[in-house]
Design a protein around this motif. Sequence first.
Motif, PDB file in Angstrom:
ATOM      1  N   ASP A  95       0.828  -1.194   0.000  1.00 39.17           N
ATOM      2  CA  ASP A  95       0.000   0.000   0.000  1.00 39.17           C
ATOM      3  C   ASP A  95       0.865   1.247   0.000  1.00 39.17           C
ATOM      4  O   ASP A  95       0.570   2.230  -0.696  1.00 39.17           O
ATOM      5  CB  ASP A  95      -0.921   0.008   1.227  1.00 39.17           C
ATOM      6  CG  ASP A  95      -2.024  -1.035   1.120  1.00 39.17           C
ATOM      7  OD1 ASP A  95      -2.225  -1.554   0.014  1.00 39.17           O
ATOM      8  OD2 ASP A  95      -2.662  -1.336   2.143  1.00 39.17           O
ATOM      9  N   TYR A  96       1.929   1.225   0.795  1.00 39.60           N
ATOM     10  CA  TYR A  96       2.845   2.353   0.882  1.00 39.60           C
ATOM     11  C   TYR A  96       3.504   2.613  -0.470  1.00 39.60           C
ATOM     12  O   TYR A  96       3.530   3.735  -0.979  1.00 39.60           O
ATOM     13  CB  TYR A  96       3.894   2.052   1.951  1.00 39.60           C
ATOM     14  CG  TYR A  96       5.107   2.932   1.937  1.00 39.60           C
ATOM     15  CD1 TYR A  96       5.088   4.191   2.541  1.00 39.60           C
ATOM     16  CD2 TYR A  96       6.296   2.502   1.341  1.00 39.60           C
ATOM     17  CE1 TYR A  96       6.212   4.996   2.538  1.00 39.60           C
ATOM     18  CE2 TYR A  96       7.418   3.304   1.329  1.00 39.60           C
ATOM     19  CZ  TYR A  96       7.377   4.555   1.937  1.00 39.60           C
ATOM     20  OH  TYR A  96       8.491   5.346   1.924  1.00 39.60           O
ATOM     21  N   PRO A 138       1.109   7.415   2.821  1.00 41.29           N
ATOM     22  CA  PRO A 138       2.441   6.993   2.385  1.00 41.29           C
ATOM     23  C   PRO A 138       3.511   8.072   2.575  1.00 41.29           C
ATOM     24  O   PRO A 138       4.698   7.747   2.698  1.00 41.29           O
ATOM     25  CB  PRO A 138       2.254   6.668   0.901  1.00 41.29           C
ATOM     26  CG  PRO A 138       1.023   7.383   0.487  1.00 41.29           C
ATOM     27  CD  PRO A 138       0.150   7.401   1.703  1.00 41.29           C
ATOM     28  N   THR A 188      -5.900   9.230   1.881  1.00 44.84           N
ATOM     29  CA  THR A 188      -5.090   8.041   1.627  1.00 44.84           C
ATOM     30  C   THR A 188      -3.722   8.410   1.066  1.00 44.84           C
ATOM     31  O   THR A 188      -2.760   7.665   1.229  1.00 44.84           O
ATOM     32  CB  THR A 188      -5.802   7.091   0.649  1.00 44.84           C
ATOM     33  OG1 THR A 188      -5.930   7.730  -0.630  1.00 44.84           O
ATOM     34  CG2 THR A 188      -7.191   6.730   1.144  1.00 44.84           C
ATOM     35  N   LEU A 189      -3.615   9.575   0.415  1.00 46.67           N
ATOM     36  CA  LEU A 189      -2.332   9.983  -0.145  1.00 46.67           C
ATOM     37  C   LEU A 189      -1.386  10.517   0.927  1.00 46.67           C
ATOM     38  O   LEU A 189      -0.164  10.473   0.762  1.00 46.67           O
ATOM     39  CB  LEU A 189      -2.544  11.059  -1.217  1.00 46.67           C
ATOM     40  CG  LEU A 189      -3.266  10.608  -2.491  1.00 46.67           C
ATOM     41  CD1 LEU A 189      -3.463  11.772  -3.432  1.00 46.67           C
ATOM     42  CD2 LEU A 189      -2.489   9.490  -3.184  1.00 46.67           C
ATOM     43  N   GLY A 192       0.972   3.835  -3.039  1.00 44.07           N
ATOM     44  CA  GLY A 192       0.615   5.227  -2.800  1.00 44.07           C
ATOM     45  C   GLY A 192       1.637   6.182  -3.382  1.00 44.07           C
ATOM     46  O   GLY A 192       1.289   7.178  -4.035  1.00 44.07           O
ATOM     47  N   TRP A 193       2.920   5.873  -3.193  1.00 42.78           N
ATOM     48  CA  TRP A 193       3.972   6.724  -3.743  1.00 42.78           C
ATOM     49  C   TRP A 193       3.996   6.665  -5.267  1.00 42.78           C
ATOM     50  O   TRP A 193       4.193   7.677  -5.942  1.00 42.78           O
ATOM     51  CB  TRP A 193       5.337   6.305  -3.184  1.00 42.78           C
ATOM     52  CG  TRP A 193       5.750   7.183  -2.052  1.00 42.78           C
ATOM     53  CD1 TRP A 193       5.830   6.852  -0.735  1.00 42.78           C
ATOM     54  CD2 TRP A 193       6.108   8.560  -2.133  1.00 42.78           C
ATOM     55  NE1 TRP A 193       6.205   7.938   0.008  1.00 42.78           N
ATOM     56  CE2 TRP A 193       6.396   9.002  -0.825  1.00 42.78           C
ATOM     57  CE3 TRP A 193       6.205   9.480  -3.179  1.00 42.78           C
ATOM     58  CZ2 TRP A 193       6.774  10.311  -0.534  1.00 42.78           C
ATOM     59  CZ3 TRP A 193       6.592  10.782  -2.886  1.00 42.78           C
ATOM     60  CH2 TRP A 193       6.872  11.179  -1.590  1.00 42.78           C
TER      61      TRP A 193
END
Length: 600
Positions: A9-10, A127, A123-124, A13-14
Motif C-alpha cells: 500500500d505504501y 504513504p 489516503t495519499l 501510494g507513492w
Amino acid sequence: MADQMETNDYENGWKFLEELTENGHRIQEQVLEEILMRNAGTEYLSRFLHGQTDKQLFKNNVPIVTYEDIKPYIDRIANGETSNILLADPISEFIQSSGTSGGQPKLIPMTAENFEKKTLELTLVDPIVKRYFDGLEKGKTMSLFFVKKGSETPSGLTVRTLSSCYFMSDSFKKSAPKICTSPIETILCLDHKQSMYCQLLTGLLRRDHVVSISSIFGSVLARSIKFLEDHWNELCSNIRTGCLSDWITDPGCRNAVSLILTRPNPELADTIEHICGNESWEGIIKKLWPEAKYINSVITGTMSQYISLLDFYGGGVPLVSPSYGSSESTFGINLNPLSNPYDVSYTFLPNMAYFEFLPVDKDGGEKAQESDFDGVSSQWSSEITNANGNVGPVDFANVKLGQYYEVVVTTFTGLYRYRVGDVLKLTGFHNNSPQFQFVERQNTVLSIDMDKTSEADLLKAIGNAKRHLEPLGFMLMTFSSYAETSSIPGRYVLFWELKFKESTRCLKLDAKIMEQCCSIVEESLDFTYKSLREANKIAALELRVVKHGTFDALMDFYVSKGASINQYKTPCCIKSEEAVKVLNSGVVEKFFSPKTFFLS
C-alpha cells in the motif's frame, strides 16, 4: 502477510503520487475536458458556451466569479429546483463552509463521486508520513475530532460541514477502530464537552499505543490542551477508580468508554498526575504520549498563531501540516512533513479540480486607497481583464517561481472559475506539479478611515510583539481584534489571552512592557496606518488582556450560533457586537500605545 500488505500500500501510494505529479499538465487538461463534457449543457454554462465544450471558449467566455455570483443558483437548488441548472450530476448534500458570505455560511454542492475524490487525499497523506516516521503501523492516533448536527434546505437536502460529512461516513466508521484511540461513539457525540473529555480519557488510557496526535486545525488542539489543564485531576480520578464521571451522560460515550475503562489503574493515574502536576507544562504532549512521533494538524494561514504554543507543549514532537483544502476543493498535500511549520509548501494534485492562477502584485510601500474587487485586500492587485483580453489567469504549465497568485478553481460540482480568495506563492515543483506556500486570505480584517489592515499584516505585527514577551516567560495563547469606532477618532483594539510558562505563576503584567507591545504592533503596521496615526485620524492602539478561558467562551458562542468545533478558527477580527461583549466580559487589564506617534 499484513506487513507485506502495508508495504505494498505504501509503495502503491507513492507510485500513484509520482504518476499524478509527473503528468500534471496532461491531467489538468483532461479534468477540464471532462468537466465541460458533463456540464456544458447546464443552465449556467449554456449562457457562455451555448452547449459547446471547447476549452478555449471556456477560458475566453466564462467569467471569473465569487460566491455571490453563483449564490442565486445555489439558492434555487436549495429551494427545490433540480441541480442540473448548475451541474449535471445530482447533489447528494450541501457542504457548509467555515467562511461566510454576507454573514451567512456558504453552501457548496457535493456529489457522491466528489466526496469519494476528497477522501482520496487522506489516503495519499499516509504513504508520505510513513516515509518519514517509522513504526506508525504499530500504534494508533489520538484523535480529537468532532461533529456538528446538520440541517436541511427547504428542498430536503442535508447541510453539513465537510468534516462532519467524513466522520459520519461508513468508510470512517469502519476504519476508526483500527486507527484512532477515540471510539467512534465519542467522536459522533454532539455534546462537545463530553466528546472532548472522553476522547482525552481514552487517549490517556491508551497512552503507550499513541504514535501520533491529530486534530483538523491547530486551534482545536490548543483548546484541547487548555481543557486538559482544567480537567486532568478529574481524568486521573476516573483512571484511579475505574469509574467514569457521572456528568458523562451520553449513552454512546458511556458505553464505549466502559469497554476501555474496565478496572482501577492507580499506577497509570499516579504517572499522569505526576506529569500534569509539574510547575511547567512545557513538553506535556511528549511526556503524556512518549511514543508520539508527530502532531498532525493544519497550522498554516491563521492557524500559524498556534505554532509557538504547540511547539512549547509538544516537547520536540514535529508539527505536520498535512494538506491544503477547503469546502470548495482539495488543492494539495505536504510532501515534506518535516519542513519548518512556517515554510510549508503544498504540492497541487492535478486530478482534484481544474486550477488557474491569477497573478497578484503586492505594493512595495503604500497601499492603494481602494480595492478594485470586493473582498480583496487593498495591498494586493489581481490582474484580471475582460473575456477577450490578453492578461488573465495562467494554468499549471505557466506559473513562475517566486510569483504570487490568487487561486481560481473549476470543479465537477458547479464551481466554474471560482475565486477561492487565497494568495499563494510558488516555491517550487514536484515533477510537473507546482508547489505553493499559503500567504494569506485576500481580506481586510481591520479598517478605519482610509486604512485597511490585512490578516497577514496583523499576524506579523502581533508576532513581533509576542517575541518581545517570550523572554519574560509569557505565552500568547490566542488573540483577536476589532475596530472601535464609537468614538472619534476610532482605534484598533486587540484582545490577548496570556499565561506564564510556569502554570503555577500568577499573571502580573508590567504596564510599561505592555505599552511597548502596543507600540511594536503599531510600528509593524504599514505606512498608511502610521500616517493616519501621526495625523491623529486613528487613536492610540488599545490592548485588552483577558482572563483564562475567555476565548473558550468565544468559541462556545460561535458554536452556539452554528459554527463547527472542527472547523472553528478564532477570528482575527470580530465584527459581531455580541462576540465583542463575550471578550469584554473577560477583560482584566487594559493598555494603550503612547498617545503621540511619529513616523520613524
